[in-house]
Design a protein around this motif. Structure first.
Motif, PDB file in Angstrom:
ATOM      1  N   ILE A 330     104.390 -19.445  13.071  1.00  0.00           N
ATOM      2  CA  ILE A 330     104.380 -18.854  14.387  1.00  0.00           C
ATOM      3  C   ILE A 330     104.400 -17.401  14.478  1.00  0.00           C
ATOM      4  O   ILE A 330     104.424 -16.827  15.523  1.00  0.00           O
ATOM      5  N   ASP A 340     113.522 -21.896  21.056  1.00  0.00           N
ATOM      6  CA  ASP A 340     112.406 -21.238  20.974  1.00  0.00           C
ATOM      7  C   ASP A 340     111.145 -22.119  21.427  1.00  0.00           C
ATOM      8  O   ASP A 340     111.443 -23.164  21.262  1.00  0.00           O
ATOM      9  N   GLU A 341     110.182 -21.553  22.137  1.00  0.00           N
ATOM     10  CA  GLU A 341     108.920 -22.293  22.618  1.00  0.00           C
ATOM     11  C   GLU A 341     108.244 -23.024  21.701  1.00  0.00           C
ATOM     12  O   GLU A 341     107.632 -24.005  21.761  1.00  0.00           O
ATOM     13  N   ASP A 342     108.344 -22.760  20.464  1.00  0.00           N
ATOM     14  CA  ASP A 342     107.610 -23.227  19.494  1.00  0.00           C
ATOM     15  C   ASP A 342     108.524 -24.122  18.557  1.00  0.00           C
ATOM     16  O   ASP A 342     108.223 -24.752  17.330  1.00  0.00           O
ATOM     17  N   TYR A 343     109.682 -24.738  18.944  1.00  0.00           N
ATOM     18  CA  TYR A 343     110.466 -25.809  18.447  1.00  0.00           C
ATOM     19  C   TYR A 343     109.820 -26.854  17.904  1.00  0.00           C
ATOM     20  O   TYR A 343     110.126 -27.229  16.746  1.00  0.00           O
ATOM     21  N   LYS A 344     108.941 -27.341  18.513  1.00  0.00           N
ATOM     22  CA  LYS A 344     108.166 -28.510  17.995  1.00  0.00           C
ATOM     23  C   LYS A 344     107.477 -28.192  16.632  1.00  0.00           C
ATOM     24  O   LYS A 344     107.622 -29.276  15.912  1.00  0.00           O
ATOM     25  N   VAL A 345     107.035 -27.138  16.475  1.00  0.00           N
ATOM     26  CA  VAL A 345     106.440 -26.692  15.013  1.00  0.00           C
ATOM     27  C   VAL A 345     107.570 -27.043  13.921  1.00  0.00           C
ATOM     28  O   VAL A 345     107.323 -27.495  12.771  1.00  0.00           O
TER      29      VAL A 345
END
Length: 361
Positions: A330, A340-345
Motif C-alpha cells: 500500500i 487504515d482504509e486498506d485494512y482489507k489488504v
C-alpha cells in the motif's frame, strides 16, 4: 459546559519533565539495549471473559458475534504466560474485552498473579467502575501500570459517552490511585517513569475538553488521546455521524498533538507497539493480529493447541513479516492497521477467509 468540583479544584500544572509509562518500549529501551534488526516481542495482549456494565457508543465489541469456544482455563493461561516469558515477553496487556475491575477476584487477580510470578508486568485499561482501594494496592504491589478511560469531565457528556458511568466516582478513583501509587515513580535517563495514565477517545463531544482532562492527569499520569476506530458500535452510521461526522481528520490531528506519545498509548517506530511488538490471544485461545481484531481468529491458530503454543515466537515473526509486506503493497506504514482504509489488504495478507467474513457481517 458545567464542570464538576474536581476539575475546578485541580491547581497543578503539567511538569516539564518528560514522562514514560513503565512497560512501554521506551521504558525498556531506556534500561537496556534493544536489538533493531530482529526485535523480540514485548507484549502478550490477552482478552479475558470480563463483561462491562458501561454502554459506550465507541465500544469495539471484540469477539462480538464470533463463534467463541470455551474460555481458556487458568492452567492454560499459566502455560501461555510461561511460554511468553520464555520468548522474551515482558508485559501482559489487558485491554478491550470488558471491564477488569468488575471481575477482579475470579478472573483478573489470578492471571496478574501468574504473570507477576514469571517476572512479567501488566498494563491494564479500566473505567475504574468497580475499583476498590484493595484492588489498587494489589495492582501497585504486582507491577501493574493502569490506564483510566476518561472521555469527559462534564457529567452530562460523560453519561452520553458511557451510557451509565458515574463521573464523580471515576474522578475520586483517579485521586485514590494517585495516592496509592504515589511512591512508585522513578527516574530513567532524565525521564519520569509513571505507572498511571489517562486514555481518551477523542470525539466531537469532548474535543474541547482535552486540555482540561490533561490537567487532571497532571505530573503523575501519562496522557493519551486516541482517534476513533470504525468498528463495533462505531460501525453504525448513526453513531459515527453523531460522534465523528465530518471531523475525522481534525480528531486524528488532535490525537497526535495532545498525546504524550504522539498517538497511541504505546508507540514503537511509529506503529502501535501492542501490535508491532506483541502477540494477541482471544478469550478462547484463538490467536489474533491484535486484541481488537476478532476477524483474524481461526486464521492464525490457537494456543489451546500445544503445537501453536510452542510456535509462539514463530507466530510473532510471521505477523511482523506480513505487516511489512502489507505496508510495501500500500506504500505506507499505518500506525494502526485496523484504522487504515486498506485494512482489507492486510486481512488478505494474513490469510483471513474474506468470503466467510463477509457472510458473518
Amino acid at each position: 459546559m458545567v464542570l464538576n468540583k474536581f476539575e475546578q479544584t485541580v491547581e497543578h500544572e503539567i511538569a516539564p519533565t518528560p514522562k514514560i509509562l513503565k512497560g512501554s518500549p521506551e521504558f525498556f529501551e531506556s534500561k537496556e539495549k534493544d536489538e533493531k534488526e530482529d526485535k523480540n516481542p514485548i507484549y502478550l495482549m490477552m482478552n479475558l471473559e470480563t463483561k462491562c456494565s458501561y454502554r459506550c457508543p465507541k465500544c469495539a465489541l471484540p469477539g462480538y458475534r464470533r463463534n467463541m469456544k470455551e474460555p481458556l482455563s487458568l492452567e492454560q493461561r499459566k502455560k501461555l504466560i510461561i511460554k511468553a516469558r520464555e520468548i522474551g515477553i515482558k508485559e501482559l496487556v489487558i485491554v478491550g474485552a470488558g471491564e477488569p475491575t468488575e471481575h477482579f477476584d475470579e478472573t483478573i487477580k489470578p492471571v496478574i498473579e501468574a504473570a507477576h510470578h514469571e517476572g512479567i508486568g501488566t498494563i491494564m485499561f479500566t473505567t475504574t467502575s468497580h475499583l476498590t482501594r484493595e484492588q489498587a494496592e494489589f495492582y501497585r504491589d504486582h507491577d501493574v501500570s493502569i490506564f483510566v478511560s476518561l472521555d469527559s469531565i462534564d457529567s452530562v457528556t460523560y453519561k452520553e459517552l458511557t451510557g451509565t458511568g458515574n463521573l464523580e466516582q471515576v474522578l475520586e478513583n483517579i485521586q485514590m490511585l494517585k495516592k496509592v501509587f504515589g511512591e512508585t515513580n522513578e527516574q530513567v535517563n532524565g525521564k519520569k517513569v509513571v505507572r498511571l495514565g489517562i486514555n481518551v477517545t477523542v470525539v466531537v463531544q469532548n474535543k474541547e475538553q482535552l486540555d482540561a482532562i490533561k490537567k487532571i492527569a497532571g505530573d503523575e499520569m501519562q496522557f493519551i488521546v486516541n482517534f476513533p476506530i470504525k468498528r463495533g458500535k462505531f460501525k453504525s452510521d448513526l453513531v459515527w455521524q453523531r460522534l465523528v461526522g465530518e471531523h475525522y481528520a481534525e480528531l486524528q490531528r488532535l490525537a497526535e498533538e495532545k498525546s504524550d506519545t504522539g498517538g497511541h498509548s504505546s508507540i514503537d517506530e511509529g506503529v502501535c507497539s501492542y501490535f508491532n511488538r506483541g502477540v494477541s490471544v482471544d478469550i478462547d485461545g484463538q490467536m489474533l493480529s491484535c486484541g481488537y481484531a476478532s476477524e483474524t481468529a481461526h486464521a492464525l491458530g490457537s494456543v489451546a493447541d500445544d503445537k501453536t503454543l510452542d510456535d509462539l515466537a514463530k507466530h510473532y515473526r510471521e505477523i511482523r513479516q506480513k505487516y511489512v509486506r502489507f505496508s510495501e503493497k500500500i506504500g505506507k506504514k499505518p500506525s494502526c492497521p485496523l484504522r487504515d482504509e486498506d485494512y482489507k489488504v492486510y486481512l488478505e495478507e494474513l490469510g483471513v477467509d474474506m468470503e466467510k467474513l463477509q457472510q458473518e457481517k
